[in-house]
Write a protein that holds these residues in place. Structure first.
Motif, PDB file in Angstrom:
ATOM      1  N   ASP A 195      35.976  35.207  40.232  1.00  0.00           N
ATOM      2  CA  ASP A 195      34.595  35.625  39.977  1.00  0.00           C
ATOM      3  C   ASP A 195      34.347  37.072  40.418  1.00  0.00           C
ATOM      4  OD1 ASP A 195      31.972  35.192  39.071  1.00  0.00           O
ATOM      5  OD2 ASP A 195      31.267  34.624  41.066  1.00  0.00           O
ATOM      6  N   LEU A 196      35.372  37.683  40.975  1.00  0.00           N
ATOM      7  CA  LEU A 196      35.246  39.038  41.501  1.00  0.00           C
ATOM      8  C   LEU A 196      35.047  40.030  40.345  1.00  0.00           C
ATOM      9  CD1 LEU A 196      35.520  39.643  44.533  1.00  0.00           C
ATOM     10  CD2 LEU A 196      37.963  40.010  44.174  1.00  0.00           C
ATOM     11  N   GLY A 197      34.102  40.954  40.502  1.00  0.00           N
ATOM     12  CA  GLY A 197      33.864  41.962  39.461  1.00  0.00           C
ATOM     13  C   GLY A 197      35.045  42.899  39.287  1.00  0.00           C
ATOM     14  N   GLN A 198      35.032  43.617  38.168  1.00  0.00           N
ATOM     15  CA  GLN A 198      36.167  44.475  37.819  1.00  0.00           C
ATOM     16  C   GLN A 198      36.588  45.419  38.951  1.00  0.00           C
ATOM     17  OE1 GLN A 198      36.597  46.588  34.136  1.00  0.00           O
ATOM     18  NE2 GLN A 198      36.625  48.563  35.103  1.00  0.00           N
ATOM     19  N   SER A 199      35.625  46.053  39.576  1.00  0.00           N
ATOM     20  CA  SER A 199      35.948  47.087  40.558  1.00  0.00           C
ATOM     21  C   SER A 199      36.108  46.531  41.963  1.00  0.00           C
ATOM     22  CB  SER A 199      34.840  48.141  40.583  1.00  0.00           C
ATOM     23  OG  SER A 199      34.551  48.582  39.279  1.00  0.00           O
ATOM     24  N   HIS A 200      35.802  45.236  42.139  1.00  0.00           N
ATOM     25  CA  HIS A 200      35.652  44.699  43.473  1.00  0.00           C
ATOM     26  C   HIS A 200      36.980  44.308  44.118  1.00  0.00           C
ATOM     27  CE1 HIS A 200      31.193  43.541  42.568  1.00  0.00           C
ATOM     28  NE2 HIS A 200      31.500  44.764  42.229  1.00  0.00           N
ATOM     29  N   HIS A 201      37.065  44.583  45.402  1.00  0.00           N
ATOM     30  CA  HIS A 201      38.222  44.237  46.211  1.00  0.00           C
ATOM     31  C   HIS A 201      37.901  42.972  47.013  1.00  0.00           C
ATOM     32  CE1 HIS A 201      41.889  44.915  48.401  1.00  0.00           C
ATOM     33  NE2 HIS A 201      41.301  45.249  49.528  1.00  0.00           N
ATOM     34  N   ARG A 202      36.694  42.956  47.538  1.00  0.00           N
ATOM     35  CA  ARG A 202      36.212  41.793  48.274  1.00  0.00           C
ATOM     36  C   ARG A 202      34.685  41.812  48.254  1.00  0.00           C
ATOM     37  NH1 ARG A 202      37.744  39.686  54.455  1.00  0.00           N
ATOM     38  NH2 ARG A 202      37.193  37.527  53.950  1.00  0.00           N
ATOM     39  N   SER A 203      34.046  40.676  48.057  1.00  0.00           N
ATOM     40  CA  SER A 203      32.584  40.651  47.915  1.00  0.00           C
ATOM     41  C   SER A 203      31.961  39.425  48.562  1.00  0.00           C
ATOM     42  CB  SER A 203      32.178  40.598  46.432  1.00  0.00           C
ATOM     43  OG  SER A 203      32.468  41.785  45.790  1.00  0.00           O
ATOM     44  N   PHE A 204      30.735  39.643  49.043  1.00  0.00           N
ATOM     45  CA  PHE A 204      29.910  38.545  49.548  1.00  0.00           C
ATOM     46  C   PHE A 204      28.555  38.615  48.870  1.00  0.00           C
ATOM     47  CE2 PHE A 204      32.981  39.394  52.869  1.00  0.00           C
ATOM     48  CZ  PHE A 204      33.359  38.115  53.283  1.00  0.00           C
ATOM     49  N   ASP A 205      27.984  37.470  48.557  1.00  0.00           N
ATOM     50  CA  ASP A 205      26.628  37.413  48.029  1.00  0.00           C
ATOM     51  C   ASP A 205      25.726  36.720  49.040  1.00  0.00           C
ATOM     52  OD1 ASP A 205      27.417  38.567  45.700  1.00  0.00           O
ATOM     53  OD2 ASP A 205      27.020  36.841  44.404  1.00  0.00           O
ATOM     54  N   ILE A 206      24.501  37.176  49.090  1.00  0.00           N
ATOM     55  CA  ILE A 206      23.493  36.454  49.866  1.00  0.00           C
ATOM     56  C   ILE A 206      22.569  35.767  48.875  1.00  0.00           C
ATOM     57  CG2 ILE A 206      21.621  36.650  51.555  1.00  0.00           C
ATOM     58  CD1 ILE A 206      23.035  39.192  52.586  1.00  0.00           C
ATOM     59  N   GLU A 207      22.330  34.500  49.113  1.00  0.00           N
ATOM     60  CA  GLU A 207      21.468  33.729  48.222  1.00  0.00           C
ATOM     61  C   GLU A 207      20.283  33.198  49.011  1.00  0.00           C
ATOM     62  OE1 GLU A 207      24.610  32.046  44.946  1.00  0.00           O
ATOM     63  OE2 GLU A 207      24.036  30.690  46.558  1.00  0.00           O
ATOM     64  N   VAL A 208      19.141  33.230  48.361  1.00  0.00           N
ATOM     65  CA  VAL A 208      17.911  32.754  48.974  1.00  0.00           C
ATOM     66  C   VAL A 208      17.465  31.506  48.220  1.00  0.00           C
ATOM     67  CG1 VAL A 208      15.456  33.312  49.045  1.00  0.00           C
ATOM     68  CG2 VAL A 208      17.112  34.918  49.976  1.00  0.00           C
TER      69      VAL A 208
ATOM     70  N   ILE B 117      27.687  33.473  50.524  1.00  0.00           N
ATOM     71  CA  ILE B 117      28.883  32.956  49.880  1.00  0.00           C
ATOM     72  C   ILE B 117      29.876  34.087  49.697  1.00  0.00           C
ATOM     73  CG2 ILE B 117      27.605  31.139  48.682  1.00  0.00           C
ATOM     74  CD1 ILE B 117      27.876  32.771  46.153  1.00  0.00           C
ATOM     75  N   GLU B 118      31.127  33.731  49.708  1.00  0.00           N
ATOM     76  CA  GLU B 118      32.144  34.744  49.420  1.00  0.00           C
ATOM     77  C   GLU B 118      32.601  34.575  47.980  1.00  0.00           C
ATOM     78  OE1 GLU B 118      35.439  35.301  52.103  1.00  0.00           O
ATOM     79  OE2 GLU B 118      36.094  37.014  50.868  1.00  0.00           O
ATOM     80  N   ILE B 119      32.830  35.698  47.311  1.00  0.00           N
ATOM     81  CA  ILE B 119      33.209  35.652  45.900  1.00  0.00           C
ATOM     82  C   ILE B 119      34.721  35.409  45.798  1.00  0.00           C
ATOM     83  CG2 ILE B 119      33.148  36.899  43.718  1.00  0.00           C
ATOM     84  CD1 ILE B 119      30.406  36.206  45.000  1.00  0.00           C
ATOM     85  N   CYS B 120      35.075  34.391  45.031  1.00  0.00           N
ATOM     86  CA  CYS B 120      36.483  34.053  44.869  1.00  0.00           C
ATOM     87  C   CYS B 120      37.139  34.967  43.831  1.00  0.00           C
ATOM     88  CB  CYS B 120      36.651  32.587  44.471  1.00  0.00           C
ATOM     89  SG  CYS B 120      36.175  32.244  42.767  1.00  0.00           S
ATOM     90  N   THR B 121      38.461  34.951  43.810  1.00  0.00           N
ATOM     91  CA  THR B 121      39.217  35.891  42.961  1.00  0.00           C
ATOM     92  C   THR B 121      38.838  35.792  41.487  1.00  0.00           C
ATOM     93  OG1 THR B 121      40.980  34.244  42.895  1.00  0.00           O
ATOM     94  CG2 THR B 121      41.205  36.034  44.496  1.00  0.00           C
TER      95      THR B 121
END
Length: 430
Positions: A330-343, A324-328
């Motif tokens: 839900d993005l953490g303080q330092s994050h510019h762009r993020s992806f999560d892998i879920e199992v 999943i890609e993290i939307c604006t």
RNA sequence: GGAACGAUGGCAGAGUGGCCAAAUGCAUCCGCCUUGAAAGCGGAAGCCUCGCAAGGGGCCGGGGGUUCAAAUCCCUCUCGUUCCGCCA
């Protein structure tokens, strides 16, 4: 930190970009920062001019003394003294202002990447890949939570972990402990082609925890050892990022790539009572982190590579997963762009976040003062940092125990782990 | 924990109140030489910050003080090295 000059030169642009995070209080902080900066600049200019005059007069004193003109040098000293007093009071004001500005800037979040999807919170995170390896149906024998299987097979002993350390600590035993270690070994081996293995300290200074953005805002989330001014790391990202703090890298050496297997410590403040069973949320867990310090124009490709690497390990374990890609929002303080892998864990019937891969642009590097120099060019530029969890043990361990549970109650060892299991192929039913 | 000595530019290392942003060496960049490179020779060049620029201000581990003026003197903190003690 974001660049103050960006805020100065394009306040509307910064405002628009941060508005995408859907946090109104953030925009208030922006306004505070802007007005502090405006005032600071006026005062700094005035103070610098006074200093210039003092410096000039001081030079004159030296010259006049040498020339033997005592009266003139006394006069210059007197003039300089007066200017110096005014300079000192302005300097005090300017120091206060810049400390306040710095404090606000430390709390202002990073600017989201233009391609980060808009959204208000975690429910708006889009699935960008998967589910992959998803069986059409899960068998009943897979629908058993890992804490039940783990206890029954003697590989999970949370009762005694609690006796030793308290709630939210876990303990693996026997082949369960071996498998936890095997997972780390697998993740390290899969990335050893490109990443230097590091065994960093797990207790770090306040400065180190501030560099990655975990302080000052999230002090409640970290374990602190107050007497010694140290903090237990929540992730190897913290020491690995600061590995390069204050340093100037040479462009040909970039991207710098390091990885580490460490314990990670999280207070999980605010989540008391959630996920109390099993290994889904624990105060201490093992993780292999991979991290890169890259040139700005290498960063986008590096993000893809990190995602691919983290995904590869999960896929090699044969677990059902999605990205999943993290939307604006839900993005953490330092994050510019993020992806999560879920199992997917069929026993808990839940998607578990097992990996998070992030690009921090220059946000952390500015805090940590990580720069690079291009050969033949004057000056330095701020680097970009990126990292990802190559493997976080507890949830992957849980997902394996649930997905690989067989009809007789035993748990088969995933093929990828066999080289590290001392010959065991199955965790037998008792 | 005790004692001694240290902390200066990318690195090494001089510098003990003004002419020091700081010698020198290595590394870097430009030129000469060379088919090309190395070596050699000549030159450039610290970092941060304000400014379109000219130019200004700051920075010699951090903080405070003395002084017209501090890398240099004083106080303090942190870190490092070595020796002793303790210890896996």
């Amino acid at each position: 930190m974001i660049d103050v000059r960006l805020l100065r030169n394009d306040p509307e642009g910064v405002r628009r970009a941060l508005a995408r995070r859907a946090k109104p209080e953030l925009l208030e902080q922006l306004d505070i920062a802007s007005s502090l900066d405006d005032r600071l600049r006026v005062i700094t200019l005035e103070r610098d001019d006074l200093r210039r005059q003092v410096n000039e007069l001081s030079k004159q004193v030296g010259a006049l003394r040498k020339a033997g003109d005592v009266a003139a040098s006394e006069a210059a000293m007197e003039a300089s003294r007066e200017l110096g007093e005014r300079e000192r009071s302005l300097a005090g004001e300017s120091d206060d202002l810049s400390a306040s500005l710095h404090d606000v800037m430390l709390r202002i979040t990073n600017i989201p990447h233009p391609d980060s999807p808009d959204g208000a919170g975690e429910h708006d995170n889009p699935v960008v890949k998967g589910p992959v390896n998803m069986p059409a149906t899960f068998a009943d024998h897979q629908r058993v939570p890992h804490w039940e299987t783990g206890t029954a097979l003697g590989i999970l002993d949370n009762e005694r972990a609690t006796k030793i350390s308290g709630a939210m600590f876990t303990m693996q035993r026997g082949l369960g402990a071996t498998m936890a270690r095997a997972l780390c070994q697998l993740a390290l081996d899969r990335n050893a082609d490109a990443f230097e293995e590091v065994r960093p300290p797990t207790l770090v200074s306040t400065a180190t925890l501030t560099a990655t953005g975990h302080l000052p805002k999230f002090a409640d989330d970290a374990f602190a050892i107050e007497r010694d001014g140290l903090w237990a790391i929540p992730t190897a990202e913290v020491p690995l990022t600061s590995l390069y703090a204050g340093e100037i890298l040479d462009e040909p050496d970039m991207p710098a790539r390091v990885m580490a297997h460490t314990s990670c410590f999280r207070r999980e403040a605010g989540s008391a009572g959630r996920d109390t069973r099993g290994m889904l949320r624990t105060h201490e867990f093992d993780k292999v982190e991979i991290l890169a310090v890259a040139l700005p124009d290498q960063a986008a490709a590096m993000l893809d590579e990190l995602v691919t690497r983290c995904e590869g390990t999960i896929a090699a374990l044969g677990l059902p997963y999605r990205i999943i890609e993290i939307c604006t929002g839900d993005l953490g303080q330092s994050h510019h762009r993020s992806f999560d892998i879920e199992v997917y864990a069929p026993g808990c019937d839940r998607w578990l976040e097992v990996s998070s891969v992030s690009w921090f642009s220059d946000y952390q590097a500015r805090r940590a003062d990580i720069r690079f120099r291009r050969p033949g060019q004057k000056g330095t530029e701020i680097a970009h940092t990126l990292n990802g969890s190559a493997l976080a043990v507890p949830r992957v361990w849980a997902a394996i125990v649930e997905n690989y549970r067989q009809a007789d109650g035993s748990v088969r060892i995933p093929d990828a782990l066999l080289p590290y299991m001392r010959g065991a192929t199955v965790i037998p039913a008792q």
